[in-house]
Motif scaffolding. Structure first.
Motif, mmCIF file in Angstrom:
data_model
loop_
_atom_site.group_PDB
_atom_site.id
_atom_site.type_symbol
_atom_site.label_atom_id
_atom_site.label_comp_id
_atom_site.label_asym_id
_atom_site.label_seq_id
_atom_site.Cartn_x
_atom_site.Cartn_y
_atom_site.Cartn_z
ATOM 1 N N PRO A 68 0.822 -1.300 -0.080
ATOM 2 C CA PRO A 68 0.062 0.062 0.102
ATOM 3 C C PRO A 68 0.662 1.335 0.132
ATOM 4 O O PRO A 68 0.302 2.423 -0.419
ATOM 5 C CB PRO A 68 -0.907 -0.244 1.181
ATOM 6 N N ASP A 69 2.132 1.027 0.572
ATOM 7 C CA ASP A 69 2.953 2.356 0.702
ATOM 8 C C ASP A 69 3.615 2.511 -0.492
ATOM 9 O O ASP A 69 4.523 3.649 -0.747
ATOM 10 C CB ASP A 69 3.916 2.310 1.697
ATOM 11 N N PHE A 70 3.593 1.804 -1.609
ATOM 12 C CA PHE A 70 4.345 2.024 -2.942
ATOM 13 C C PHE A 70 4.047 2.939 -3.717
ATOM 14 O O PHE A 70 2.821 3.204 -4.020
ATOM 15 C CB PHE A 70 4.378 0.591 -3.701
ATOM 16 N N ASP A 71 5.083 4.017 -3.886
ATOM 17 C CA ASP A 71 4.677 5.284 -4.528
ATOM 18 C C ASP A 71 5.744 5.606 -5.553
ATOM 19 O O ASP A 71 6.629 6.621 -5.252
ATOM 20 C CB ASP A 71 4.446 6.376 -3.652
ATOM 21 N N PRO A 72 5.892 5.008 -6.554
ATOM 22 C CA PRO A 72 6.916 5.212 -7.810
ATOM 23 C C PRO A 72 6.597 6.414 -8.226
ATOM 24 O O PRO A 72 5.235 7.006 -8.563
ATOM 25 C CB PRO A 72 6.874 4.055 -8.710
ATOM 26 N N PRO A 73 7.730 7.149 -9.080
ATOM 27 C CA PRO A 73 7.553 8.389 -9.851
ATOM 28 C C PRO A 73 6.845 7.983 -11.158
ATOM 29 O O PRO A 73 6.885 6.875 -11.530
ATOM 30 C CB PRO A 73 9.018 8.800 -10.085
ATOM 31 N N ARG A 74 6.099 8.758 -11.774
ATOM 32 C CA ARG A 74 5.521 8.462 -13.004
ATOM 33 C C ARG A 74 6.252 8.898 -13.998
ATOM 34 O O ARG A 74 7.002 9.810 -14.296
ATOM 35 C CB ARG A 74 4.218 9.495 -13.094
ATOM 36 N N LEU A 75 6.467 7.916 -14.977
ATOM 37 C CA LEU A 75 7.645 8.151 -16.178
ATOM 38 C C LEU A 75 6.869 8.615 -17.323
ATOM 39 O O LEU A 75 5.602 8.581 -17.589
ATOM 40 C CB LEU A 75 8.198 6.602 -16.461
ATOM 41 N N ASN A 76 7.958 9.313 -17.985
ATOM 42 C CA ASN A 76 7.333 9.978 -19.500
ATOM 43 C C ASN A 76 6.801 8.979 -20.307
ATOM 44 O O ASN A 76 6.002 9.253 -21.154
ATOM 45 C CB ASN A 76 8.487 10.452 -20.181
ATOM 46 N N ARG A 77 6.881 7.518 -20.125
ATOM 47 C CA ARG A 77 6.454 6.621 -21.130
ATOM 48 C C ARG A 77 5.177 6.635 -20.773
ATOM 49 O O ARG A 77 4.423 5.845 -21.638
ATOM 50 C CB ARG A 77 7.190 5.363 -20.944
ATOM 51 N N THR A 78 4.373 6.998 -19.939
ATOM 52 C CA THR A 78 2.942 6.841 -19.422
ATOM 53 C C THR A 78 2.251 8.126 -20.030
ATOM 54 O O THR A 78 0.914 8.129 -19.566
ATOM 55 C CB THR A 78 2.730 6.602 -18.037
ATOM 56 N N GLU A 79 2.771 8.905 -20.853
ATOM 57 C CA GLU A 79 2.112 10.080 -21.313
ATOM 58 C C GLU A 79 0.746 9.841 -21.872
ATOM 59 O O GLU A 79 -0.310 10.728 -22.294
ATOM 60 C CB GLU A 79 2.988 10.951 -22.225
ATOM 61 N N LYS A 178 4.194 -3.624 -15.425
ATOM 62 C CA LYS A 178 3.603 -3.663 -14.645
ATOM 63 C C LYS A 178 3.443 -1.904 -14.053
ATOM 64 O O LYS A 178 2.289 -1.640 -13.300
ATOM 65 C CB LYS A 178 4.128 -4.574 -13.454
ATOM 66 N N LEU A 179 4.479 -1.429 -14.005
ATOM 67 C CA LEU A 179 4.493 0.134 -13.607
ATOM 68 C C LEU A 179 3.311 0.879 -14.653
ATOM 69 O O LEU A 179 2.620 1.667 -13.880
ATOM 70 C CB LEU A 179 5.710 0.562 -13.827
ATOM 71 N N ASP A 180 3.221 0.667 -15.919
ATOM 72 C CA ASP A 180 2.348 1.357 -16.548
ATOM 73 C C ASP A 180 0.725 0.978 -16.082
ATOM 74 O O ASP A 180 0.134 1.903 -15.974
ATOM 75 C CB ASP A 180 2.415 0.783 -18.107
ATOM 76 N N HIS A 181 0.835 -0.180 -15.754
ATOM 77 C CA HIS A 181 -0.598 -0.504 -15.436
ATOM 78 C C HIS A 181 -1.059 -0.061 -14.039
ATOM 79 O O HIS A 181 -1.873 0.382 -13.475
ATOM 80 C CB HIS A 181 -0.628 -1.979 -15.166
ATOM 81 N N PHE A 182 -0.024 0.247 -13.060
ATOM 82 C CA PHE A 182 -0.038 0.947 -11.806
ATOM 83 C C PHE A 182 -0.671 2.278 -12.145
ATOM 84 O O PHE A 182 -1.574 2.670 -11.020
ATOM 85 C CB PHE A 182 1.293 0.779 -11.058
ATOM 86 N N TRP A 183 0.184 2.782 -12.782
ATOM 87 C CA TRP A 183 -0.305 4.407 -12.936
ATOM 88 C C TRP A 183 -1.609 4.333 -13.783
ATOM 89 O O TRP A 183 -2.386 5.479 -13.548
ATOM 90 C CB TRP A 183 0.661 4.960 -13.887
#
Length: 218
Positions: A68-79, A178-183
């Motif tokens: 629940p505390d996972f808070d990664p930065p949003r990457l440019n690839r998810t524009e 997975k990071l894209d899906h998270f965002w």
């Protein structure tokens, strides 16, 4: 005397037309008000549905996404995933038509991204849940589109996504996918919150119009 009677007749006809038009406006606004309330309630339902779906999906993705505390930065690839974030001053200065059109465009893009996620799922149960959620989002876009027409705005066109935004960009690694899906899930949460606020403001503005009509006795 005849001239005075003629002037009075013109005035009376004008008054009756004004009252008729005002009553028609009140009837239309009342119908629109019900649609706005139902769309707002659908948005709140989707918020609850998304909360449960996100928990289940993050568990499916596994560590560190299920933390629940996972808070990664949003990457440019998810524009390609539309962001719901706006400065408060900018958001408040949007007119009703622009708010509705921005919501329609965002959910169209988000649905394409959700389709990409759904195709990657290996869990039949989770896939069914995703499909149900996508159907609900489609229902929301239909409601918003109907409101655009009911409020007298031009019928919304089929808005194409900007170049490079047709769903999610293929990821070079499983973690980035997975990071894209998270965002995507996080932005969905943001858009549903923003949509609820947009319809709340629209409902208040409509309520102000009805109060002014009642004050004038029309």
């Amino acid at each position: 005397m005849e001239q005075s009677a003629g002037i009075f007749s013109v005035f009376l006809v004008s008054l009756l037309l004004t009252v008729r038009d005002a009553r028609a406006l009140r009837l239309r606004e009342g119908t629109v008000g019900i649609s706005i309330q139902k769309t707002y309630e659908l948005t709140k339902y989707l918020e609850r549905q998304l909360h449960t779906l996100t928990i289940n999906y993050m568990d499916y993705l596994g560590p560190p996404f299920d933390n629940p505390d996972f808070d990664p930065p949003r990457l440019n690839r998810t524009e390609g995933i539309p962001s719901a974030t706006l400065e408060v001053s900018v958001w408040r200065n949007l007119d009703d038509q622009l708010r509705l059109m921005e919501n329609l465009r965002a959910y169209g893009l988000l649905l394409r991204c959700l389709g990409d996620v759904n195709r990657d799922l290996a869990s039949p149960a989770l896939r069914r849940t995703f499909q149900h959620f996508c159907t609900s989002i489609q229902g929301l876009t239909i409601s918003i589109s109907g409101l655009v027409t009911s409020l007298g705005y031009p019928e919304p066109p089929t808005l194409p996504p900007p170049p490079g935004a047709r769903g999610l960009v293929p990821a070079p690694s499983d973690f980035l996918r997975k990071l894209d899906h998270f965002w995507l899930m996080r932005e969905l949460e943001g858009w549903l919150l923003r949509t609820a606020k947009d319809f709340n403001r629209l409902k208040k503005r409509l309520g102000g119009l009805m109060a002014r009509l009642d004050y004038r006795g029309l």
